[in-house]
Design a protein around this motif. Structure first.
Motif, PDB file in Angstrom:
ATOM      1  N   MET A   1       0.369  -1.607   0.068  1.00  0.00           N
ATOM      2  CA  MET A   1      -0.023   0.423  -0.092  1.00  0.00           C
ATOM      3  C   MET A   1       1.099   1.347   0.326  1.00  0.00           C
ATOM      4  O   MET A   1       1.857   1.420   0.967  1.00  0.00           O
ATOM      5  CB  MET A   1      -0.470   0.432   1.181  1.00  0.00           C
ATOM      6  N   ASP A   2       0.155   2.442  -0.846  1.00  0.00           N
ATOM      7  CA  ASP A   2       1.281   3.614  -0.555  1.00  0.00           C
ATOM      8  C   ASP A   2       1.071   4.293   0.932  1.00  0.00           C
ATOM      9  O   ASP A   2      -0.308   4.582   1.169  1.00  0.00           O
ATOM     10  CB  ASP A   2       1.133   4.926  -1.743  1.00  0.00           C
ATOM     11  N   CYS A   3       1.572   4.900   1.317  1.00  0.00           N
ATOM     12  CA  CYS A   3       1.403   5.653   2.454  1.00  0.00           C
ATOM     13  C   CYS A   3       0.445   7.168   2.662  1.00  0.00           C
ATOM     14  O   CYS A   3      -0.245   6.612   3.597  1.00  0.00           O
ATOM     15  CB  CYS A   3       2.888   6.487   2.707  1.00  0.00           C
ATOM     16  N   CYS A   6      -3.066   6.334   4.074  1.00  0.00           N
ATOM     17  CA  CYS A   6      -3.264   5.935   5.235  1.00  0.00           C
ATOM     18  C   CYS A   6      -3.669   7.372   5.824  1.00  0.00           C
ATOM     19  O   CYS A   6      -3.931   7.935   7.134  1.00  0.00           O
ATOM     20  CB  CYS A   6      -3.088   5.199   6.135  1.00  0.00           C
ATOM     21  N   HIS A   7      -2.225   8.107   5.124  1.00  0.00           N
ATOM     22  CA  HIS A   7      -2.114   9.033   5.958  1.00  0.00           C
ATOM     23  C   HIS A   7      -2.604  10.761   5.114  1.00  0.00           C
ATOM     24  O   HIS A   7      -2.190  12.021   5.731  1.00  0.00           O
ATOM     25  CB  HIS A   7      -0.524   9.645   6.038  1.00  0.00           C
ATOM     26  N   HIS A  38      -2.719  11.412  10.967  1.00  0.00           N
ATOM     27  CA  HIS A  38      -2.907  10.328  11.415  1.00  0.00           C
ATOM     28  C   HIS A  38      -3.443   9.628  10.850  1.00  0.00           C
ATOM     29  O   HIS A  38      -4.063  10.597   9.888  1.00  0.00           O
ATOM     30  CB  HIS A  38      -3.488  10.527  13.102  1.00  0.00           C
ATOM     31  N   SER A  39      -3.536   8.712  10.990  1.00  0.00           N
ATOM     32  CA  SER A  39      -4.708   8.186   9.851  1.00  0.00           C
ATOM     33  C   SER A  39      -6.432   8.125  10.713  1.00  0.00           C
ATOM     34  O   SER A  39      -6.251   8.590  11.758  1.00  0.00           O
ATOM     35  CB  SER A  39      -4.686   6.351   9.942  1.00  0.00           C
ATOM     36  N   THR A  85      -7.603   3.825  14.848  1.00  0.00           N
ATOM     37  CA  THR A  85      -6.382   3.224  15.500  1.00  0.00           C
ATOM     38  C   THR A  85      -6.260   2.923  16.848  1.00  0.00           C
ATOM     39  O   THR A  85      -5.629   2.911  17.934  1.00  0.00           O
ATOM     40  CB  THR A  85      -5.118   3.924  15.516  1.00  0.00           C
ATOM     41  N   THR A  90      -1.899   0.754  17.032  1.00  0.00           N
ATOM     42  CA  THR A  90      -0.653   0.013  15.483  1.00  0.00           C
ATOM     43  C   THR A  90       0.556   0.797  15.915  1.00  0.00           C
ATOM     44  O   THR A  90       0.989   1.534  16.535  1.00  0.00           O
ATOM     45  CB  THR A  90      -1.002   0.898  14.274  1.00  0.00           C
ATOM     46  N   HIS A  93       3.600   0.103  11.824  1.00  0.00           N
ATOM     47  CA  HIS A  93       2.506   0.092  10.868  1.00  0.00           C
ATOM     48  C   HIS A  93       2.170  -1.653  10.839  1.00  0.00           C
ATOM     49  O   HIS A  93       1.856  -2.517  10.013  1.00  0.00           O
ATOM     50  CB  HIS A  93       3.009   0.051   9.659  1.00  0.00           C
ATOM     51  N   ILE A  95      -0.860  -3.199  12.171  1.00  0.00           N
ATOM     52  CA  ILE A  95      -2.506  -3.147  12.688  1.00  0.00           C
ATOM     53  C   ILE A  95      -2.614  -4.114  13.144  1.00  0.00           C
ATOM     54  O   ILE A  95      -2.555  -4.900  12.462  1.00  0.00           O
ATOM     55  CB  ILE A  95      -2.900  -2.379  11.155  1.00  0.00           C
TER      56      ILE A  95
HETATM   57  C1  HEC Z   1      -2.700   1.191   5.647  1.00  0.00           C
HETATM   58  C2  HEC Z   1      -2.747   1.994   5.986  1.00  0.00           C
HETATM   59  C3  HEC Z   1      -0.992   2.814   6.574  1.00  0.00           C
HETATM   60  C4  HEC Z   1       0.193   2.781   4.860  1.00  0.00           C
HETATM   61  C5  HEC Z   1      -0.627   1.836   4.448  1.00  0.00           C
HETATM   62  C6  HEC Z   1       1.348   3.780   5.830  1.00  0.00           C
HETATM   63  N1  HEC Z   1       0.680   3.608   7.155  1.00  0.00           N
HETATM   64 FE1  HEC Z   1       1.492   5.526   8.364  1.00  0.00          FE
HETATM   65  N2  HEC Z   1       0.764   4.760   9.811  1.00  0.00           N
HETATM   66  C7  HEC Z   1      -0.022   3.632  10.316  1.00  0.00           C
HETATM   67  C8  HEC Z   1      -0.835   4.454  11.445  1.00  0.00           C
HETATM   68  C9  HEC Z   1      -2.558   2.942  11.614  1.00  0.00           C
HETATM   69  C10 HEC Z   1      -0.032   4.595  11.962  1.00  0.00           C
HETATM   70  C11 HEC Z   1      -0.055   5.176  13.805  1.00  0.00           C
HETATM   71  C12 HEC Z   1      -0.347   6.034  14.515  1.00  0.00           C
HETATM   72  C13 HEC Z   1      -2.057   6.347  13.306  1.00  0.00           C
HETATM   73  O1  HEC Z   1      -3.016   6.275  13.348  1.00  0.00           O
HETATM   74  O2  HEC Z   1      -1.712   7.743  12.931  1.00  0.00           O
HETATM   75  C14 HEC Z   1       1.071   5.147  11.645  1.00  0.00           C
HETATM   76  C15 HEC Z   1       1.966   5.446  11.976  1.00  0.00           C
HETATM   77  C16 HEC Z   1       3.032   6.333  10.655  1.00  0.00           C
HETATM   78  C17 HEC Z   1       4.453   6.969  11.160  1.00  0.00           C
HETATM   79  C18 HEC Z   1       4.790   7.641  12.770  1.00  0.00           C
HETATM   80  C19 HEC Z   1       4.020   8.783  13.271  1.00  0.00           C
HETATM   81  C20 HEC Z   1       3.837   9.080  14.776  1.00  0.00           C
HETATM   82  O3  HEC Z   1       3.115  10.156  14.808  1.00  0.00           O
HETATM   83  O4  HEC Z   1       4.360   8.498  15.836  1.00  0.00           O
HETATM   84  C21 HEC Z   1       5.340   7.641  10.027  1.00  0.00           C
HETATM   85  C22 HEC Z   1       6.135   8.577  10.060  1.00  0.00           C
HETATM   86  C23 HEC Z   1       4.324   6.828   9.192  1.00  0.00           C
HETATM   87  N3  HEC Z   1       3.036   6.073   9.720  1.00  0.00           N
HETATM   88  C24 HEC Z   1       4.665   6.895   8.012  1.00  0.00           C
HETATM   89  C25 HEC Z   1       4.430   6.070   6.706  1.00  0.00           C
HETATM   90  C26 HEC Z   1       4.780   5.942   5.411  1.00  0.00           C
HETATM   91  C27 HEC Z   1       6.431   7.112   5.178  1.00  0.00           C
HETATM   92  C28 HEC Z   1       4.759   5.170   4.847  1.00  0.00           C
HETATM   93  C29 HEC Z   1       3.897   4.725   3.497  1.00  0.00           C
HETATM   94  C30 HEC Z   1       5.601   3.965   3.312  1.00  0.00           C
HETATM   95  C31 HEC Z   1       3.584   4.620   5.754  1.00  0.00           C
HETATM   96  N4  HEC Z   1       3.113   5.184   6.908  1.00  0.00           N
HETATM   97  C32 HEC Z   1       2.122   3.768   5.322  1.00  0.00           C
HETATM   98  C33 HEC Z   1      -1.253   3.686   8.784  1.00  0.00           C
HETATM   99  C34 HEC Z   1      -0.606   3.668   7.324  1.00  0.00           C
END
Ligand code: HEC
Ligand code: HEC
Ligand code: HEC
Ligand code: HEC
Ligand code: HEC
Ligand code: HEC
Ligand code: HEC
Length: 402
Positions: A1-3, A6-7, A38-39, A85, A90, A93, A95
């Motif tokens: 999945m790409d970032c 969710c973000h 955040h998601s 969440t 989570t 990553h 979940i």
């Molecule tokens: C399936 C959903 C999903 C995807 C796809 C995803 N993330 Fe996340 N990520 C989350 C969740 C859930 C958290 C925990 C915090 C929140 O609820 O947002 C998180 C946390 C993070 C955090 C830490 C934030 C913090 O406050 O601690 C970072 C940095 C981050 N993601 C970057 C990325 C990057 C870069 C990518 C792609 C490579 C990515 N994420 C892809 C769901 C996702």
């Protein structure tokens, strides 16, 4: 999945359905990137509300309704504004949360993690019995007594009827279509009583290529493993997704059809050519399995646990809704000494207020006054456990129905 899926916090990040996960061309990626966060229910829901190809189709308890839910539809996400969440904790990553369908899991989520094994502690006279019941009944048996309570969900999907472009879809009483030439015939249900089954926490699953019993009346693609005799099993509520799908009758496995055209030249996609044989051959080739050329339409069931849509506490099922024996004037005082300060009858009779729900437009009239809600006999009891005994013991007091 790409970032970004969710973000994203702008709500402007969109995928292009035939583009294999690439974003739509006109998305302002700079704006989206500058606003990551955040998601949210919206980002997780972008996929999960649409499980099965559209809103509220596969999961009964997840739909776009959860973007801004009413407190009565989901007390956590509506009443307390939980994000997904909050429960699906989570880390790195991973979940947490086990699915009914896929055998991967990155940790478990349970009601007990937050509410403890003895969640009823408000000092009410019911606490003792409710906590005891929680050893045999999953929390949502009482706390989510109907599913799809705020939006109808698809419960029947017959692929064998697909392909009739002249058939005009009719709308049912929930405004949902009964037909789509691409997908076949449908039924929908709203505020429906779940199917109850013993569940030990393990599921039997049929994965692509697994052998199925072609002669069984119904093929269960997922089903809970559990028994009334197993102390670790609990009575658990499910939505059963029922349908009709094609099975390869020489190889005895479920067929994966090729539906969505790859491009304008595509000669095998069902939604372009309406030829099942070609769609089966191509679909099976792309999952690396042989297609024998012989197939039959079979009824399939999938059990989906109901996890969301918890109702407010005062809307939980209560004593009389399950125990017919507690109906009438004598209730708690059949077993306990009468206490003039306590209105026993009132205590045992309150519970899920189906009259109120009906007044809110829900389709629940037939549930008002119901007193064997989970159907004890179907679950393996001789009848009401108060009279016939629980699964491991009878009440010592030799109580008899009068
Ligand atoms: C399936 C959903 C999903 C995807 C796809 C995803 N993330 Fe996340 N990520 C989350 C969740 C859930 C958290 C925990 C915090 C929140 O609820 O947002 C998180 C946390 C993070 C955090 C830490 C934030 C913090 O406050 O601690 C970072 C940095 C981050 N993601 C970057 C990325 C990057 C870069 C990518 C792609 C490579 C990515 N994420 C892809 C769901 C996702
Ligand atoms: C791009 C689509 C997409 C997004 C966004 C997404 N998921 Fe999923 N998720 C999936 C798919 C596909 C599966 C596989 C299960 C299935 O078939 O339903 C899955 C599985 C799961 C499962 C079941 C456990 C497992 O490992 O199979 C949980 C729980 C879950 N997702 C929660 C979340 C949460 C919480 C978010 C938001 C932080 C989220 N998902 C975002 C597509 C997505
Ligand atoms: C109040 C807590 C709570 C909230 C909020 C919540 N969930 Fe869940 N969810 C659960 C529990 C409990 C399970 C069961 C997980 C398990 O058995 O490990 C679950 C299971 C799931 C599953 C797997 C279902 C299945 O049977 O295949 C998915 C997918 C999922 N949740 C997605 C979401 C998404 C998306 C959101 C936000 C829109 C969300 N959840 C919000 C508690 C919650
Ligand atoms: C036999 C039905 C039943 C089962 C099983 C059940 N509950 Fe309850 N629950 C109720 C009823 C009824 C109330 C309202 C209590 C009252 O009126 O005193 C309630 C109240 C609550 C409350 C509000 C606090 C309180 O004490 O009033 C919480 C939180 C709760 N339940 C969580 C859970 C969890 C978590 C589980 C599973 C571990 C669970 N319940 C299992 C019926 C049940
Ligand atoms: C991440 C922690 C968490 C999880 C997981 C969780 N809850 Fe809750 N729940 C809360 C909090 C916090 C509240 C609000 C404060 C309170 O009543 O304790 C709440 C409230 C409730 C209430 C009372 C609502 C009201 O105000 O009337 C019930 C009933 C309930 N939860 C049942 C469940 C059930 C059933 C599950 C599993 C499907 C579950 N909870 C999962 C944290 C959680
Ligand atoms: C969702 C349905 C349901 C609700 C609501 C419910 N019960 Fe039960 N009750 C059961 C089941 C199932 C058993 C059998 C448990 C077992 O097998 O050990 C049971 C067993 C009992 C027993 C014990 C019988 C025995 O010999 O072990 C008593 C007493 C009882 N319930 C009283 C109550 C009271 C009081 C309430 C309200 C606070 C209540 N029940 C609410 C389903 C329910
Ligand atoms: C069919 C018999 C039966 C009925 C009906 C019944 N109870 Fe009980 N109750 C018991 C038994 C037996 C116990 C003793 C502990 C146990 O085995 O659970 C008990 C224990 C209790 C306790 C804990 C007593 C203590 O000493 O701590 C409370 C409180 C209670 N019941 C309240 C109620 C209320 C309120 C109702 C009606 C809503 C009710 N009971 C209906 C059989 C019953």
């Amino acid at each position: 999945m790409d970032c970004l899926v969710c973000h994203d916090t702008t709500g402007k990040y969109k995928k292009d359905p035939p583009a294999a996960g690439m974003p739509e061309k006109d998305v302002d990626l700079k704006l989206v990137a500058e606003n990551v966060g955040h998601s949210s229910r919206a980002t997780c829901g972008a996929c999960h509300f649409n499980g099965g190809g559209g809103d509220a189709i596969k999961h009964a308890d997840m739909s776009r309704q959860l973007l801004e839910p009413d407190r009565n539809c989901d007390v956590h996400m509506g009443g307390y504004d939980f994000s997904c969440t909050e429960c699906h904790k989570t880390r790195n990553h991973k979940i947490s949360g086990r699915s009914s369908s896929v055998p991967v899991a990155e940790g478990e989520v349970t009601c007990q993690q937050c509410h403890s094994e003895e969640p009823h502690y408000c000092g009410s006279l019911l606490d003792h019995h409710l906590n005891k019941h929680a050893k045999t009944l999953d929390c949502n048996v009482c706390h989510s007594p109907v599913f799809a309570k705020c939006k109808a969900t698809k419960t029947w999907w017959d692929w064998s009827k697909a392909g009739d472009k002249n058939r005009k879809p009719k709308k049912d009483k929930y405004g949902q279509p009964d037909y789509d030439w691409k997908k076949g015939e449908f039924k929908w249900e709203e505020s429906a009583v779940p199917s109850y089954a013993w569940d030990s926490g393990y599921m039997n699953r049929v994965l692509i290529g697994d052998k199925v019993n072609i002669n069984a009346a119904v093929i269960n693609l997922t089903e809970p493993v559990g028994s009334i005799k197993d102390p670790a099993s609990k009575i658990t509520p499910f939505k059963i997704m029922k349908g009709v799908q094609a099975v390869d009758t020489d190889n005895n496995y479920i067929i994966v059809p090729h539906l969505f055209p790859r491009d304008k030249e595509d000669k095998t996609a069902y939604w372009k050519n309406l030829d099942w044989e070609k769609a089966f051959e191509d679909g099976m080739k792309s999952v690396g399995l042989a297609y024998s050329g012989a197939y039959r339409w079979k009824e399939t069931w999938m059990y989906w646990r109901l996890e969301h849509e918890v109702m407010p506490a005062d809307m939980a099922l209560s004593c009389v809704q399950c125990h017919d024996s507690l109906k009438g004037e004598k209730t708690c005082n059949r077993c306990h000494q009468d206490n003039r300060d306590v209105d026993f009858k009132n205590i045992a009779h309150k519970g899920t207020d189906f009259s109120f729900m009906k007044s809110q437009g829900r389709d629940v009239e037939h549930l008002i006054e119901k007193t064997d809600y989970i159907n004890f006999k179907a679950l393996g009891y001789k009848g009401d456990p108060i009279i016939h005994g629980g699964r491991f013991k009878k009440l010592p007091m030799g109580y008899k129905d009068q």
